[in-house]
Design a protein around this motif. Structure first.
Motif, short mmCIF file in Angstrom:
data_model
loop_
_atom_site.label_atom_id
_atom_site.label_comp_id
_atom_site.label_asym_id
_atom_site.label_seq_id
_atom_site.Cartn_x
_atom_site.Cartn_y
_atom_site.Cartn_z
N ASP A 58 2.42 3.94 14.64
CA ASP A 58 3.30 3.87 13.74
C ASP A 58 2.46 4.35 12.28
O ASP A 58 2.30 3.14 11.86
CB ASP A 58 3.80 2.04 13.82
CG ASP A 58 5.52 2.30 12.78
OD1 ASP A 58 5.52 3.50 11.92
OD2 ASP A 58 6.12 1.58 12.67
N THR A 59 3.32 5.56 12.18
CA THR A 59 2.64 5.91 11.30
C THR A 59 2.85 5.44 9.93
O THR A 59 2.80 5.69 8.54
CB THR A 59 2.35 7.63 11.21
OG1 THR A 59 3.81 8.28 10.85
CG2 THR A 59 1.54 8.15 12.56
N ARG A 60 4.62 4.43 10.19
CA ARG A 60 5.02 4.32 8.71
C ARG A 60 4.70 2.48 7.83
O ARG A 60 4.43 2.44 6.83
CB ARG A 60 6.56 3.74 9.04
CG ARG A 60 6.99 4.64 9.11
CD ARG A 60 8.67 4.29 10.05
NE ARG A 60 8.19 3.78 11.15
CZ ARG A 60 8.94 2.61 11.47
NH1 ARG A 60 10.23 2.70 11.35
NH2 ARG A 60 8.67 1.98 13.09
N HIS A 61 3.47 2.88 8.69
CA HIS A 61 3.31 1.08 8.31
C HIS A 61 0.94 1.85 9.07
O HIS A 61 0.13 1.26 9.23
CB HIS A 61 2.93 0.11 9.80
CG HIS A 61 4.11 -0.13 8.98
ND1 HIS A 61 5.24 0.42 10.40
CD2 HIS A 61 4.79 -1.13 8.39
CE1 HIS A 61 6.25 -0.24 9.57
NE2 HIS A 61 6.83 -1.25 8.46
N ALA A 62 0.93 2.93 7.58
CA ALA A 62 -0.41 3.33 7.55
C ALA A 62 -1.48 2.44 6.56
O ALA A 62 -0.83 1.84 5.27
CB ALA A 62 -0.55 4.63 6.96
N ALA A 63 -2.99 1.71 6.44
CA ALA A 63 -3.77 1.16 5.48
C ALA A 63 -4.65 2.51 5.43
O ALA A 63 -4.44 3.78 5.42
CB ALA A 63 -5.07 1.08 6.32
#
Length: 86
Positions: A58-63
């Motif tokens: 899920d690239t919306r929740h990238a660190a």
């Protein structure tokens, strides 16, 4: 020819192929530190052995540093599939 359905927006389907399962798991672990992901699924990689892991990121929740890389990267129109990919 059958086509796989594309993942939903902001998600990426990842396939990791390695000769040894522990190598594939290490790569998957690094990706999970950068992105939220589903549980990995593992399969045999072929007649010569090896492991293939599949997971969805899920690239919306990238660190960080993935977040800054995504913000500055551009998609390449010239990217080509490997010879063994459809």
């Amino acid at each position: 020819m059958e086509h796989e359905a594309l993942p939903s927006d902001e998600h990426a389907e990842i396939r990791i192929v390695a000769a040894r399962p522990e190598v594939a798991r290490r790569v998957a672990e690094v990706l999970r530190h950068c992105f939220a992901s589903t549980e990995q699924r593992s399969y045999p990689a072929g007649p010569e052995g090896g492991t293939r892991l599949h997971l969805t990121l899920d690239t919306r929740h990238a660190a960080e540093p993935a977040r800054s890389w995504l913000a500055t990267s551009e998609s390449s129109e010239q990217a080509q599939a490997h010879s063994d990919e459809v």
